[in-house]
Design an enzyme around this catalytic site. Sequence first.
Site, short mmCIF file in Angstrom:
data_model
loop_
_atom_site.label_atom_id
_atom_site.label_comp_id
_atom_site.label_asym_id
_atom_site.label_seq_id
_atom_site.Cartn_x
_atom_site.Cartn_y
_atom_site.Cartn_z
N ILE A 1 49.59 70.86 77.05
CA ILE A 1 50.11 72.18 76.61
C ILE A 1 50.09 72.18 75.03
CG2 ILE A 1 51.69 72.30 78.55
CD1 ILE A 1 53.94 71.44 76.31
N ASP B 1 51.41 75.96 69.32
CA ASP B 1 50.79 76.04 68.12
C ASP B 1 51.62 76.90 66.90
OD1 ASP B 1 48.48 74.98 69.13
OD2 ASP B 1 47.23 76.66 69.05
N GLY C 1 47.86 74.53 62.05
CA GLY C 1 48.71 74.99 63.05
C GLY C 1 48.96 74.23 64.51
N GLN C 2 48.62 72.94 64.18
CA GLN C 2 48.81 72.32 65.48
C GLN C 2 49.33 70.57 65.12
OE1 GLN C 2 45.13 72.20 67.72
NE2 GLN C 2 46.24 73.19 69.28
N TYR D 1 50.14 69.06 68.25
CA TYR D 1 49.05 68.72 69.29
C TYR D 1 48.03 67.75 68.77
CZ TYR D 1 45.03 70.26 72.60
OH TYR D 1 44.31 70.23 73.46
N PRO E 1 37.07 66.71 74.06
CA PRO E 1 36.43 68.03 74.26
C PRO E 1 36.65 68.74 72.88
CG PRO E 1 38.08 67.63 76.32
CD PRO E 1 38.51 66.64 75.05
N1 CAA Z 1 42.59 76.74 57.20
C1 CAA Z 1 43.29 77.31 56.25
N2 CAA Z 1 44.22 78.45 56.19
C2 CAA Z 1 44.36 78.93 57.34
C3 CAA Z 1 43.61 78.64 58.42
C4 CAA Z 1 42.79 77.36 58.28
N3 CAA Z 1 42.27 77.02 59.43
N4 CAA Z 1 44.01 79.12 59.35
C5 CAA Z 1 44.88 80.21 58.80
N5 CAA Z 1 44.81 80.13 57.54
C6 CAA Z 1 45.72 80.91 56.63
C7 CAA Z 1 45.67 82.18 56.86
O1 CAA Z 1 44.21 82.79 56.34
C8 CAA Z 1 46.69 82.97 56.35
O2 CAA Z 1 46.56 82.98 55.08
P1 CAA Z 1 47.08 84.29 54.23
O3 CAA Z 1 48.45 84.58 54.49
O4 CAA Z 1 46.91 83.99 52.82
O5 CAA Z 1 46.15 85.31 54.72
C9 CAA Z 1 47.85 81.82 56.94
O6 CAA Z 1 47.19 80.61 56.90
C10 CAA Z 1 48.56 82.39 57.95
O7 CAA Z 1 47.68 82.30 59.01
P2 CAA Z 1 47.81 82.96 60.27
O8 CAA Z 1 48.03 84.58 60.02
O9 CAA Z 1 46.95 82.91 61.48
O10 CAA Z 1 49.35 82.37 60.55
P3 CAA Z 1 50.25 82.76 61.91
O11 CAA Z 1 51.48 81.86 61.64
O12 CAA Z 1 50.15 83.96 62.34
O13 CAA Z 1 49.46 81.94 63.03
C11 CAA Z 1 48.58 79.93 63.97
C12 CAA Z 1 49.20 80.41 62.76
C13 CAA Z 1 49.35 80.21 65.25
C14 CAA Z 1 48.29 78.61 63.83
C15 CAA Z 1 47.18 80.61 64.03
O14 CAA Z 1 46.36 80.53 62.90
C16 CAA Z 1 46.44 80.00 65.32
O15 CAA Z 1 46.74 80.34 66.45
N6 CAA Z 1 45.40 78.99 65.01
C17 CAA Z 1 44.50 78.50 66.13
C18 CAA Z 1 45.04 77.35 66.35
C19 CAA Z 1 44.10 76.62 67.33
O16 CAA Z 1 42.79 76.52 67.08
N7 CAA Z 1 44.53 75.97 68.29
C20 CAA Z 1 43.60 75.38 69.19
C21 CAA Z 1 44.29 75.86 70.71
S1 CAA Z 1 43.18 75.49 72.04
C22 CAA Z 1 43.29 73.79 72.05
O17 CAA Z 1 44.08 73.02 71.44
C23 CAA Z 1 42.35 72.97 72.91
C24 CAA Z 1 41.59 72.05 72.09
O18 CAA Z 1 41.93 70.80 72.45
C25 CAA Z 1 40.55 72.29 71.40
#
Ligand code: CAA
Length: 240
Positions: A85, A88, A143-144, A147, A177
């Site tokens: 699960i 994030d 954000g993980q 995970y 993956p």
């Molecule tokens: N590196 C650096 N900064 C980042 C970033 C990154 N990768 N991603 C976001 N930021 C920054 C943003 O630019 C933003 O900065 P500002 O406020 O200065 O603009 C700040 O961080 C906040 O970003 P968000 O608006 O995205 O923040 P949020 O709190 O709304 O959301 C989050 C955070 C929930 C982590 C969201 O970014 C997200 O969902 N990210 C994707 C996480 C991800 O890839 N999950 C994978 C799920 S699938 C999986 O896990 C399967 C697998 O095995 C691959």
Amino acid sequence: MGRVAVVTGGTRGIGRAISVALTEAGHTVAAVYHGNDAAAAAFTAETGIATYKWDVADYEACQAGMAKVAADLGPVDIVVNNAGITRDGTLMKMSHDDWDRVIATNLGSCFNMAKAAFPGMVERKFGRIVNIGSINGQAGQYGQVNYAAAKSGIHGFTKALAQEGARHGITVNAIAPGYIDTDMVAAVPPPVLEKIIAKIPAGRLGKAEEIARGVVFLVAEDAGFVTGATMSINGGQHMY
Ligand code: CAA
């Protein structure tokens, strides 16, 4: 030779493709699920694969569930720890429960399932355990922390248990993956996902079947010398 295989999270996403591929390879599959009864019923109706419902984060439930599968289908020689699960959020926003749930479901489950399966494998001198890790356990992901820590833990767990299993004919491997076209990845906010896909050299998300292909290889009779390995299947996104 057909064997009995248990696939956790085996009715949806990557797990579903693994259950189907192992069945096509001649194995008898028990697909374990926890939450979604409707999806599980539809899965059995479509594939004819048996489903079992328990929470893989629950140690006792794994013991009882695995005993039931063995009583119904026979000794379990293959375990695919796929259930996972996401909760994030950046560390600042992540609750303690988000941390605990992800660690227990994604990593604790590997311990729980191995504890239930390993003694029988040792006795029969054969076993195949495949743990589904993640690119985000190798490379980390904004954000993980929960995970990534759990998936990274899976890779360490795999290498340690591989050493314990080797002299008993048990292999323990992991697949990492990348971003695969599943409901889990579809839940990533579209602008974030677009940026991630732009960084995948293959230029697309992976398919669940492309992960299942690796599992079928790792559980094969003639893959007995492959153990403690991590197979990255990620379209070139991260070479580890
Ligand atoms: N590196 C650096 N900064 C980042 C970033 C990154 N990768 N991603 C976001 N930021 C920054 C943003 O630019 C933003 O900065 P500002 O406020 O200065 O603009 C700040 O961080 C906040 O970003 P968000 O608006 O995205 O923040 P949020 O709190 O709304 O959301 C989050 C955070 C929930 C982590 C969201 O970014 C997200 O969902 N990210 C994707 C996480 C991800 O890839 N999950 C994978 C799920 S699938 C999986 O896990 C399967 C697998 O095995 C691959």
